[in-house]
Design a protein around this motif. Sequence first.
Motif, short mmCIF file in Angstrom:
data_model
loop_
_atom_site.label_atom_id
_atom_site.label_comp_id
_atom_site.label_asym_id
_atom_site.label_seq_id
_atom_site.Cartn_x
_atom_site.Cartn_y
_atom_site.Cartn_z
N ASP A 96 37.10 37.30 30.34
CA ASP A 96 37.47 37.58 28.95
C ASP A 96 38.75 38.42 28.94
OD1 ASP A 96 36.82 40.31 29.35
OD2 ASP A 96 35.05 40.26 28.08
N TYR A 131 35.11 35.72 22.02
CA TYR A 131 33.70 35.36 22.09
C TYR A 131 33.23 34.57 20.86
CZ TYR A 131 32.92 38.24 26.23
OH TYR A 131 32.95 38.75 27.51
N VAL A 134 34.56 46.51 25.93
CA VAL A 134 35.82 45.88 25.53
C VAL A 134 36.79 46.95 25.04
CG1 VAL A 134 34.65 43.72 24.95
CG2 VAL A 134 35.10 45.39 23.15
N ASP A 145 39.29 41.43 28.73
CA ASP A 145 39.14 42.72 29.40
C ASP A 145 38.76 42.58 30.87
OD1 ASP A 145 39.49 44.82 27.20
OD2 ASP A 145 38.11 43.38 26.29
N ARG A 197 40.11 41.73 19.35
CA ARG A 197 40.55 40.76 20.35
C ARG A 197 39.35 40.07 21.00
NH1 ARG A 197 43.62 43.06 25.51
NH2 ARG A 197 41.52 43.87 25.81
N SER A 198 38.31 40.84 21.28
CA SER A 198 37.12 40.27 21.92
C SER A 198 36.35 39.34 20.98
CB SER A 198 36.22 41.38 22.45
OG SER A 198 36.89 42.05 23.50
N LEU A 230 28.97 43.45 22.43
CA LEU A 230 30.33 43.90 22.66
C LEU A 230 30.43 45.35 22.22
CD1 LEU A 230 32.33 40.83 21.27
CD2 LEU A 230 31.54 41.25 23.62
N ASN A 273 36.23 41.04 32.11
CA ASN A 273 34.80 40.85 32.34
C ASN A 273 34.60 39.39 32.73
OD1 ASN A 273 33.80 43.50 31.45
ND2 ASN A 273 34.56 42.86 29.45
N GLU A 327 33.09 48.62 22.01
CA GLU A 327 34.43 49.19 22.15
C GLU A 327 34.26 50.68 22.45
OE1 GLU A 327 38.07 50.15 19.24
OE2 GLU A 327 37.55 48.01 19.29
#
Length: 156
Positions: free
Chosen positions: A141, A49, A39, A143, A44-45, A82, A145, A84
Amino acid sequence: FPSSGRGGGASAAPGNDVGAAPLSEQMGILGVHHVAVIVQSLERSMAFYHGLLGLPVNPARPAASLPYEGAWLMMGPEMVHLMEVPNPDPTHLQFRPQHGGKDRHFCIGVLNLAPLIAMLEREEIPFTASRSGRPAIFFRDPDCNTLEVVEGLQWR
């Protein structure tokens, strides 16, 4: 594939040992432990999620133990990790297949797709139905994904 240091090279092809159990049985595979998702922004993720999808954070996997920003979220008995970190893949939709089923993805089994579809529509998150006719949808998502969600476990 790196050698283990014993024998100096790759092993014989699978199945060459007559009478030996397949390697998967010898190892005793238990299942998928987690899937890792790269991500751009953990914040943001997590909003996606954890906030939208409602995946709970795994308290047994503290983020402070990671050498980068990240989180472990539960998907039933399995986890999504997740991370980053720099992403080597294209993150713009125009460089990805239009239908998520033709892109790399992970799949979550659920008992009821209706609440997810309602949330995706409310949040204006695009999704597509599985082209196989199964009760499943694909969406992305923040990004790009791809997630697949399939209703029912009879597909296993």
